[in-house]
Design a protein around this motif. Structure first.
Motif, PDB file in Angstrom:
ATOM      1  N   SER A  64     -71.317 -37.466   6.516  1.00 15.41           N
ATOM      2  CA  SER A  64     -72.779 -37.885   6.444  1.00 15.41           C
ATOM      3  C   SER A  64     -73.590 -37.733   8.107  1.00 15.41           C
ATOM      4  N   SER A  65     -74.342 -37.302   8.086  1.00 16.66           N
ATOM      5  CA  SER A  65     -74.915 -37.491   9.723  1.00 16.66           C
ATOM      6  C   SER A  65     -75.899 -38.724  10.242  1.00 16.66           C
ATOM      7  N   ASP A  66     -76.106 -39.366   9.190  1.00 17.95           N
ATOM      8  CA  ASP A  66     -76.435 -41.372   9.537  1.00 17.95           C
ATOM      9  C   ASP A  66     -75.509 -42.166   9.646  1.00 17.95           C
ATOM     10  N   VAL A  67     -74.500 -41.557  10.033  1.00 17.99           N
ATOM     11  CA  VAL A  67     -73.350 -42.543  10.814  1.00 17.99           C
ATOM     12  C   VAL A  67     -73.597 -41.969  12.203  1.00 17.99           C
TER      13      VAL A  67
END
Length: 79
Positions: free
Chosen positions: A34-37
């Motif tokens: 995930s790119s929001d981690v």
């Protein structure tokens, strides 16, 4: 005879329950991260690290030939 039948029934029910349970289902291997981690150093954030008792401590960057002291607040020369 009743005890043998009851034991066999209990064993069969137990094995059926074990095979049907999904305590940890397998995840597909092709999942993208995930790119929001945001990865940080031990959960403390940039410029900090975990100390010996789990608390967050600042990272003091000492120059080459020097090392940080016991609490990381001073730089000491390597001997």
């Amino acid at each position: 005879m009743k005890m043998l039948i009851a034991s066999a029934l209990a064993i069969c029910l137990g094995l059926a329950a074990i095979s049907a349970s999904k305590a940890m289902p397998l995840a597909p291997l092709d999942q993208a991260a995930s790119s929001d981690v945001i990865r940080v150093a031990g959960g403390c954030g940039p410029g900090w690290h975990r100390g010996p008792y789990g608390g967050c401590r600042p990272m003091y960057n000492c120059p080459p030939g020097w090392h940080s002291g016991p609490f990381g607040r001073r730089c000491f020369r390597n001997w």
